[in-house]
Design an enzyme around this catalytic site. Structure first.
Site, PDB file in Angstrom:
ATOM      1  N   GLU A  34       0.880  -1.165   0.000  1.00 41.32           N
ATOM      2  CA  GLU A  34       0.000   0.000   0.000  1.00 41.32           C
ATOM      3  C   GLU A  34       0.918   1.217   0.000  1.00 41.32           C
ATOM      4  O   GLU A  34       1.820   1.302   0.844  1.00 41.32           O
ATOM      5  CB  GLU A  34      -0.885  -0.007   1.259  1.00 41.32           C
ATOM      6  CG  GLU A  34      -1.893   1.115   1.217  1.00 41.32           C
ATOM      7  CD  GLU A  34      -2.790   1.184   2.447  1.00 41.32           C
ATOM      8  OE1 GLU A  34      -2.726   0.293   3.303  1.00 41.32           O
ATOM      9  OE2 GLU A  34      -3.538   2.168   2.547  1.00 41.32           O
ATOM     10  N   ARG A 259       5.423 -12.881   9.507  1.00 39.99           N
ATOM     11  CA  ARG A 259       6.076 -11.622   9.162  1.00 39.99           C
ATOM     12  C   ARG A 259       7.405 -11.522   9.892  1.00 39.99           C
ATOM     13  O   ARG A 259       7.634 -12.191  10.893  1.00 39.99           O
ATOM     14  CB  ARG A 259       5.182 -10.419   9.437  1.00 39.99           C
ATOM     15  CG  ARG A 259       4.824 -10.180  10.887  1.00 39.99           C
ATOM     16  CD  ARG A 259       4.129  -8.822  11.066  1.00 39.99           C
ATOM     17  NE  ARG A 259       3.035  -8.589  10.156  1.00 39.99           N
ATOM     18  CZ  ARG A 259       2.936  -7.500   9.366  1.00 39.99           C
ATOM     19  NH1 ARG A 259       3.853  -6.571   9.393  1.00 39.99           N
ATOM     20  NH2 ARG A 259       1.905  -7.343   8.581  1.00 39.99           N
ATOM     21  N   LYS A 269       4.536   0.701   8.905  1.00 42.96           N
ATOM     22  CA  LYS A 269       4.640   2.010   8.269  1.00 42.96           C
ATOM     23  C   LYS A 269       3.973   3.080   9.120  1.00 42.96           C
ATOM     24  O   LYS A 269       4.440   4.213   9.174  1.00 42.96           O
ATOM     25  CB  LYS A 269       4.000   1.950   6.881  1.00 42.96           C
ATOM     26  CG  LYS A 269       4.902   1.307   5.846  1.00 42.96           C
ATOM     27  CD  LYS A 269       4.215   1.199   4.503  1.00 42.96           C
ATOM     28  CE  LYS A 269       3.245   0.066   4.481  1.00 42.96           C
ATOM     29  NZ  LYS A 269       2.567  -0.137   3.214  1.00 42.96           N
TER      30      LYS A 269
HETATM   31  P1  ATP Z   1       2.730  -2.130   7.501  1.00 46.93           P
HETATM   32  O1  ATP Z   1       2.021  -2.520   8.746  1.00 46.93           O
HETATM   33  O2  ATP Z   1       4.188  -1.909   7.682  1.00 46.93           O
HETATM   34  O3  ATP Z   1       2.041  -1.032   6.763  1.00 46.93           O
HETATM   35  P2  ATP Z   1       1.521  -3.864   5.702  1.00 46.93           P
HETATM   36  O4  ATP Z   1       1.452  -5.346   5.761  1.00 46.93           O
HETATM   37  O5  ATP Z   1       0.284  -3.093   5.934  1.00 46.93           O
HETATM   38  O6  ATP Z   1       2.687  -3.431   6.622  1.00 46.93           O
HETATM   39  P3  ATP Z   1       1.717  -3.529   2.909  1.00 46.93           P
HETATM   40  O7  ATP Z   1       2.210  -2.358   2.182  1.00 46.93           O
HETATM   41  O8  ATP Z   1       0.287  -3.861   2.828  1.00 46.93           O
HETATM   42  O9  ATP Z   1       2.173  -3.355   4.389  1.00 46.93           O
HETATM   43  O10 ATP Z   1       2.577  -4.811   2.584  1.00 46.93           O
HETATM   44  C1  ATP Z   1       3.001  -5.243   1.326  1.00 46.93           C
HETATM   45  C2  ATP Z   1       3.431  -6.681   1.467  1.00 46.93           C
HETATM   46  O11 ATP Z   1       4.526  -6.774   2.384  1.00 46.93           O
HETATM   47  C3  ATP Z   1       2.319  -7.530   2.029  1.00 46.93           C
HETATM   48  O12 ATP Z   1       2.220  -8.701   1.266  1.00 46.93           O
HETATM   49  C4  ATP Z   1       2.744  -7.798   3.447  1.00 46.93           C
HETATM   50  O13 ATP Z   1       2.281  -9.028   3.878  1.00 46.93           O
HETATM   51  C5  ATP Z   1       4.257  -7.750   3.347  1.00 46.93           C
HETATM   52  N1  ATP Z   1       4.845  -7.363   4.634  1.00 46.93           N
HETATM   53  C6  ATP Z   1       4.631  -6.229   5.326  1.00 46.93           C
HETATM   54  N2  ATP Z   1       5.312  -6.227   6.495  1.00 46.93           N
HETATM   55  C7  ATP Z   1       5.993  -7.404   6.526  1.00 46.93           C
HETATM   56  C8  ATP Z   1       6.884  -8.006   7.469  1.00 46.93           C
HETATM   57  N3  ATP Z   1       7.214  -7.399   8.606  1.00 46.93           N
HETATM   58  N4  ATP Z   1       7.398  -9.220   7.172  1.00 46.93           N
HETATM   59  C9  ATP Z   1       7.080  -9.827   6.016  1.00 46.93           C
HETATM   60  N5  ATP Z   1       6.259  -9.319   5.095  1.00 46.93           N
HETATM   61  C10 ATP Z   1       5.702  -8.125   5.329  1.00 46.93           C
HETATM   62 MG    MG Z   2      -0.884  -1.603   5.820  1.00 51.41          MG
END
Ligand code: ATP
Ligand code: MG
Length: 552
Positions: A34, A259, A269
């Site tokens: 995102e 994760r 983020k």
């Molecule tokens: P955040 O909470 O940091 O915003 P998110 O999962 O909402 O993380 P996205 O931008 O939706 O962030 O994530 C893009 C991809 O990265 C998704 O497939 C998510 O599962 C993966 N991802 C995000 N954080 C991690 C992590 N700590 N370890 C492994 N994969 C991750």
């Molecule tokens: Mg997110």
């Protein structure tokens, strides 16, 4: 070790089987961030996994911006994400924006409505929450659940046309308010948000919810294996429901993995944005941030990050990785690459009183202690030098073998020198040290007359170049900042940044550019900072000290 780890990964086993049984001829994975912040090292794990699978099995990977939430998203983030994925060493086969599918998603929602599988609901957000029930109590059906398909089609169109205010109505899937899986209790599919979208502008005032949008995005792109993190495991029945009921031609399979969590690191983020907004750090690329941009500026290399991601592997159980493990891979990667040079971070002047005034000689020193092919360079040496403050003690503690009055040490690549005098200021602080050298003891001369117990590094004062050195400690003190009870902003390490004014030797840094890597003798691996370095002054970031107690 990294290839072995790829072999033991359960997702890879699924892919292998799907190709062997002919379920798929080619795999297609995706990385779907995102664009609401910069990528962090957790994303790197997902990137290495998704792009790695496609590379290994000659498939494809899409970079897809999951931009279904207009309020938090920004093109600045889109650009940074593209840059970071490339920098990590990966290239996408297709670049997509989920917002490009808004028309199709809208049509698919209409399919649901026509089948009686979705309805417009007028309950408020609080009421919907209350009606949803709990883990132990079933939910209660909305009074709007029995609206006819015609009425729902009409209301949904009017939602789209902007006839209602934010929160006034939502479109919900009609599944099962008594399901033991709360995600299946008539989840919201569309909400009203009168907001400008970074990609579609003001075209839409209704936006699809993640649980509805994501499976459709995957299916539209014919993704075969949709890898996501564990918290989506309980959403998988819903994912499959939407793919089926929206009559998607292609059926992607969602697979969850743990994760990445790291000690002394926050990795969401939202939290990282708070650090930026509260000005606790100097932007998203602050070298203390676990963002890819921060790691890059800190001097971390894509190779080290990739090797780290492969080594931690892919598991089904959550765990916390020691952040020093990443440092291990860094040292391994930097050791053969970094140019060896001398710099003094906390300078103390050493005057060699028996060395001729006005004379300079050039000592030949190696550019990389582990690689002869990196060659040697000539380092100037003269009567006045800088040494590290910590390499001198007026009154030595036990087992201190470096410089103190009467003691002899080797100056790296140079001569033995014995401390003779200490010069102090009015307050009694040592401001200069005097010593005498022995011309017989030159490095490489084969001198065997006597031994010294310590070798210290130095910089010739005459030709020294002033430089700034930035040393880092973890930004977060607590080992488990994500634990309940403590807000991570209360766990900020007040000593996470130390700025020192010191000196470097002149030759090794003559053509130094931002992000060049150096091993500064005894002080660690450093990179030239890309933000504060000017034509007049080099600023170095310490990537990592030379040693750690951590063992893999
Ligand atoms: P955040 O909470 O940091 O915003 P998110 O999962 O909402 O993380 P996205 O931008 O939706 O962030 O994530 C893009 C991809 O990265 C998704 O497939 C998510 O599962 C993966 N991802 C995000 N954080 C991690 C992590 N700590 N370890 C492994 N994969 C991750
Ligand atoms: Mg997110």
């Amino acid at each position: 070790m990294s290839t072995e780890n790829i072999a033991s990964n359960f997702i890879r086993n699924i892919v292998t089987e799907d190709l062997e049984t002919g379920k798929h001829k080619e795999i297609i994975t995706r990385f779907p961030p995102e664009p609401n912040g910069y990528l962090h090292v957790g994303h790197a794990k997902s990137i290495v996994l998704n792009f790695g699978l496609a590379d290994e099995f000659k498939g494809k990977t899409n970079l897809r911006f999951d931009d279904t939430n207009p309020v938090k998203e920004d093109t600045e983030y889109v650009e940074s994400i593209k840059e970071d994925v490339k920098w990590l060493g990966f290239d996408w086969d297709n670049l997509y924006f989920a917002s490009d599918y808004f028309d199709e998603m809208y049509q698919r929602a209409i399919i649901l409505i026509k089948k009686g599988k979705a309805y417009v609901c007028d309950l408020s957000a609080d009421e919907i929450k209350e009606y949803r029930g709990t883990l132990t109590a079933p939910g209660k059906e909305s009074p709007y659940r029995s609206r006819s398909a015609e009425e729902n089609l009409d209301l949904f169109e009017r939602m789209k046309n902007g006839e209602f205010k934010d929160g006034e109505k939502v479109l919900r899937a009609k599944i099962d308010m008594a399901s033991p899986n709360i995600n299946m209790r008539d989840p919201i599919i569309y909400r009203i948000a009168h907001a400008t979208h970074h990609n579609t502008g003001d075209k839409w005032c209704i936006y699809p919810m993640y649980d509805f949008a994501h499976p459709l995005e995957d299916a539209i792109e014919a993704i075969t294996h949709s890898v996501c993190t564990l918290e989506f495991e309980a959403h998988r029945p819903l994912y499959d429901w939407f793919v089926k009921e929206c009559e998607m031609e292609s059926v992607p399979r969602q697979i969850e993995f743990a994760r990445l969590n790291m000690t002394n690191t926050v990795m969401s983020k939202r939290k990282l944005k708070l650090l930026v907004d509260e000005k606790i750090v100097d932007g998203w690329d602050d070298p203390r941030m676990p963002t890819i941009a921060g790691l890059r500026r800190r001097g971390y290399t894509p190779e080290a990050i990739r090797n780290f991601c492969r080594e931690i592997g892919v598991a089904k159980a959550d765990s916390v990785v020691d952040s020093q493990m990443l440092d291990f891979f860094l040292r391994e990667d930097l050791q053969p690459k970094a140019t060896l040079a001398m710099a003094v971070l906390r300078p103390l002047k050493l005057v060699i009183t028996n060395y001729p005034e006005g004379q300079t000689e050039f000592l030949e020193v190696e550019n990389n202690a582990n690689d002869e092919s990196a060659g040697t360079r000539l380092v100037p040496f003269s009567r006045e030098l800088y040494i590290e403050q910590e390499d001198f003690m007026e009154v030595p503690v036990k087992k201190y073998f470096r410089l103190f009055p009467g003691n002899e040490v080797r100056l790296k690549g140079g001569y033995f020198v014995t401390c003779t005098d200490v010069i102090k200021d009015a307050d009694g602080n040592v401001i200069e040290v005097h010593g005498i050298y022995d011309p017989e003891t030159k490095s490489g001369s084969g001198f065997t007359g006597r031994k010294v117990k310590a070798t210290i590094h130095w910089v010739d004062a005459n030709t020294a170049v002033p430089a700034e050195f930035r040393l880092f400690e973890p930004l977060i003190l607590d080992d488990a900042p994500e634990n309940e009870g403590k807000h991570f902003l209360e766990q900020i390490n007040p000593n996470s940044l130390t700025v020192l004014e010191g000196y470097t030797e002149n030759i090794a840094f003559k053509d130094a550019k931002p992000l060049d890597k150096f091993q500064l003798v005894r002080n660690g691996f450093f990179t030239v900072d890309s933000k504060y370095t000017t034509s007049k002054k080099l600023v170095f970031n310490r990537i990592v000290p030379l040693k750690s107690s951590f063992k893999l």
